[in-house]
Design a protein around this motif. Structure first.
Motif, PDB file in Angstrom:
ATOM      1  N   VAL A  79      59.585  36.861  36.454  1.00  0.00           N
ATOM      2  CA  VAL A  79      58.275  36.675  35.838  1.00  0.00           C
ATOM      3  C   VAL A  79      57.587  38.036  35.783  1.00  0.00           C
ATOM      4  CG1 VAL A  79      56.047  35.513  36.051  1.00  0.00           C
ATOM      5  CG2 VAL A  79      58.130  34.320  36.715  1.00  0.00           C
ATOM      6  N   ALA A  80      57.013  38.355  34.646  1.00  0.00           N
ATOM      7  CA  ALA A  80      56.362  39.658  34.462  1.00  0.00           C
ATOM      8  C   ALA A  80      55.094  39.730  35.310  1.00  0.00           C
ATOM      9  CB  ALA A  80      56.017  39.864  32.993  1.00  0.00           C
ATOM     10  N   ALA A  81      54.854  40.892  35.881  1.00  0.00           N
ATOM     11  CA  ALA A  81      53.618  41.118  36.621  1.00  0.00           C
ATOM     12  C   ALA A  81      52.462  41.176  35.632  1.00  0.00           C
ATOM     13  CB  ALA A  81      53.717  42.425  37.401  1.00  0.00           C
ATOM     14  N   ARG A  82      51.333  40.632  36.021  1.00  0.00           N
ATOM     15  CA  ARG A  82      50.183  40.547  35.108  1.00  0.00           C
ATOM     16  C   ARG A  82      49.759  41.931  34.608  1.00  0.00           C
ATOM     17  NH1 ARG A  82      47.197  37.022  32.631  1.00  0.00           N
ATOM     18  NH2 ARG A  82      44.976  37.325  32.424  1.00  0.00           N
ATOM     19  N   GLU A  83      49.795  42.934  35.449  1.00  0.00           N
ATOM     20  CA  GLU A  83      49.368  44.267  35.002  1.00  0.00           C
ATOM     21  C   GLU A  83      50.345  44.885  34.011  1.00  0.00           C
ATOM     22  OE1 GLU A  83      51.348  44.602  39.038  1.00  0.00           O
ATOM     23  OE2 GLU A  83      49.642  43.483  38.292  1.00  0.00           O
ATOM     24  N   ASP A  84      51.552  44.336  33.908  1.00  0.00           N
ATOM     25  CA  ASP A  84      52.531  44.857  32.958  1.00  0.00           C
ATOM     26  C   ASP A  84      52.227  44.460  31.521  1.00  0.00           C
ATOM     27  OD1 ASP A  84      53.916  46.075  34.968  1.00  0.00           O
ATOM     28  OD2 ASP A  84      55.441  44.497  35.128  1.00  0.00           O
ATOM     29  N   PHE A  85      51.508  43.345  31.327  1.00  0.00           N
ATOM     30  CA  PHE A  85      51.292  42.915  29.953  1.00  0.00           C
ATOM     31  C   PHE A  85      49.825  42.788  29.552  1.00  0.00           C
ATOM     32  CE2 PHE A  85      51.788  39.067  32.398  1.00  0.00           C
ATOM     33  CZ  PHE A  85      50.824  38.206  31.912  1.00  0.00           C
ATOM     34  N   THR A  90      43.424  40.547  37.982  1.00  0.00           N
ATOM     35  CA  THR A  90      42.649  39.450  38.543  1.00  0.00           C
ATOM     36  C   THR A  90      43.561  38.364  39.089  1.00  0.00           C
ATOM     37  OG1 THR A  90      42.522  38.332  36.416  1.00  0.00           O
ATOM     38  CG2 THR A  90      40.739  39.856  36.956  1.00  0.00           C
ATOM     39  N   LYS A  91      43.034  37.582  40.037  1.00  0.00           N
ATOM     40  CA  LYS A  91      43.781  36.479  40.641  1.00  0.00           C
ATOM     41  C   LYS A  91      43.964  35.368  39.624  1.00  0.00           C
ATOM     42  CE  LYS A  91      45.316  34.983  44.674  1.00  0.00           C
ATOM     43  NZ  LYS A  91      46.494  35.521  45.229  1.00  0.00           N
ATOM     44  N   GLN A  92      45.137  34.699  39.649  1.00  0.00           N
ATOM     45  CA  GLN A  92      45.438  33.672  38.666  1.00  0.00           C
ATOM     46  C   GLN A  92      45.584  32.313  39.323  1.00  0.00           C
ATOM     47  OE1 GLN A  92      48.858  34.580  36.377  1.00  0.00           O
ATOM     48  NE2 GLN A  92      48.377  36.730  36.274  1.00  0.00           N
ATOM     49  N   ALA A  95      48.250  27.224  37.021  1.00  0.00           N
ATOM     50  CA  ALA A  95      48.470  26.903  35.602  1.00  0.00           C
ATOM     51  C   ALA A  95      48.675  28.169  34.785  1.00  0.00           C
ATOM     52  CB  ALA A  95      47.294  26.106  35.060  1.00  0.00           C
ATOM     53  N   GLN A  96      47.947  29.226  35.133  1.00  0.00           N
ATOM     54  CA  GLN A  96      48.107  30.484  34.407  1.00  0.00           C
ATOM     55  C   GLN A  96      49.441  31.147  34.735  1.00  0.00           C
ATOM     56  OE1 GLN A  96      44.506  32.297  35.835  1.00  0.00           O
ATOM     57  NE2 GLN A  96      43.551  32.167  33.817  1.00  0.00           N
ATOM     58  N   LEU A  97      49.938  30.961  35.959  1.00  0.00           N
ATOM     59  CA  LEU A  97      51.231  31.533  36.328  1.00  0.00           C
ATOM     60  C   LEU A  97      52.356  30.946  35.490  1.00  0.00           C
ATOM     61  CD1 LEU A  97      50.996  31.761  40.208  1.00  0.00           C
ATOM     62  CD2 LEU A  97      51.092  33.642  38.584  1.00  0.00           C
ATOM     63  N   ALA A  98      52.231  29.666  35.138  1.00  0.00           N
ATOM     64  CA  ALA A  98      53.266  29.016  34.338  1.00  0.00           C
ATOM     65  C   ALA A  98      53.344  29.614  32.940  1.00  0.00           C
ATOM     66  CB  ALA A  98      53.003  27.523  34.257  1.00  0.00           C
ATOM     67  N   GLU A  99      52.255  30.193  32.457  1.00  0.00           N
ATOM     68  CA  GLU A  99      52.224  30.761  31.118  1.00  0.00           C
ATOM     69  C   GLU A  99      52.545  32.246  31.090  1.00  0.00           C
ATOM     70  OE1 GLU A  99      51.964  29.074  28.253  1.00  0.00           O
ATOM     71  OE2 GLU A  99      52.068  27.331  29.560  1.00  0.00           O
ATOM     72  N   GLN A 100      52.791  32.869  32.226  1.00  0.00           N
ATOM     73  CA  GLN A 100      53.121  34.283  32.246  1.00  0.00           C
ATOM     74  C   GLN A 100      54.435  34.525  31.541  1.00  0.00           C
ATOM     75  OE1 GLN A 100      51.736  35.348  36.574  1.00  0.00           O
ATOM     76  NE2 GLN A 100      52.618  37.119  35.570  1.00  0.00           N
ATOM     77  N   PRO A 101      54.535  35.601  30.802  1.00  0.00           N
ATOM     78  CA  PRO A 101      55.806  35.899  30.135  1.00  0.00           C
ATOM     79  C   PRO A 101      56.879  36.316  31.153  1.00  0.00           C
ATOM     80  CG  PRO A 101      54.239  37.659  29.743  1.00  0.00           C
ATOM     81  CD  PRO A 101      53.513  36.584  30.480  1.00  0.00           C
ATOM     82  N   LEU A 102      58.093  36.238  30.708  1.00  0.00           N
ATOM     83  CA  LEU A 102      59.245  36.649  31.515  1.00  0.00           C
ATOM     84  C   LEU A 102      59.562  38.092  31.184  1.00  0.00           C
ATOM     85  CD1 LEU A 102      61.353  33.500  30.769  1.00  0.00           C
ATOM     86  CD2 LEU A 102      59.920  33.892  32.747  1.00  0.00           C
TER      87      LEU A 102
END
Length: 108
Positions: A79-85, A90-92, A95-102
């Motif tokens: 799973v891609a780190a939020r700061e990468d995309f 911010t904390k997620q 439900a938002q983790l499920a939508e993170q890109p790979l």
């Protein structure tokens, strides 16, 4: 006259063939350095289950993705780190983790 036109045409074809044969291939140049791809988790193919859980099938799916892009194999995946995309840290919510890109990083 016809022979002269045919000869000029033949020279043009030979010159084009030589120039194309000495041009570097962009496919091999791309494969020499690692590249990271971001794939939507809801792509419809079901690859998110394998890649995000880091199951055995994840390595197979990641390698297949890299091969389809002209690379040798997957170096890392998950799973891609939020700061990468987004550039955000911010904390997620779950439900938002499920939508993170790979994320799949391909190399040789």
């Amino acid at each position: 006259m016809r022979r002269a036109v045919a000869f000029v045409g033949l020279l043009g074809v030979v010159a084009a063939g030589i120039s194309l044969s000495i041009m570097p291939s962009s496919r091999s140049a791309a494969a020499s350095e690692p590249r990271t791809f971001l794939i939507p988790a809801s792509d419809g193919y079901g690859v998110a289950d394998c890649i995000s859980s880091r199951a055995e099938c994840g390595q197979i799916v990641a390698n297949a993705w890299c091969e389809s892009q002209g690379f040798g194999k997957a170096v890392t995946f998950g799973v891609a780190a939020r700061e990468d995309f987004t550039g955000s840290v911010t904390k997620q919510s779950p439900a938002q983790l499920a939508e993170q890109p790979l994320s799949i990083t391909c190399g040789e």
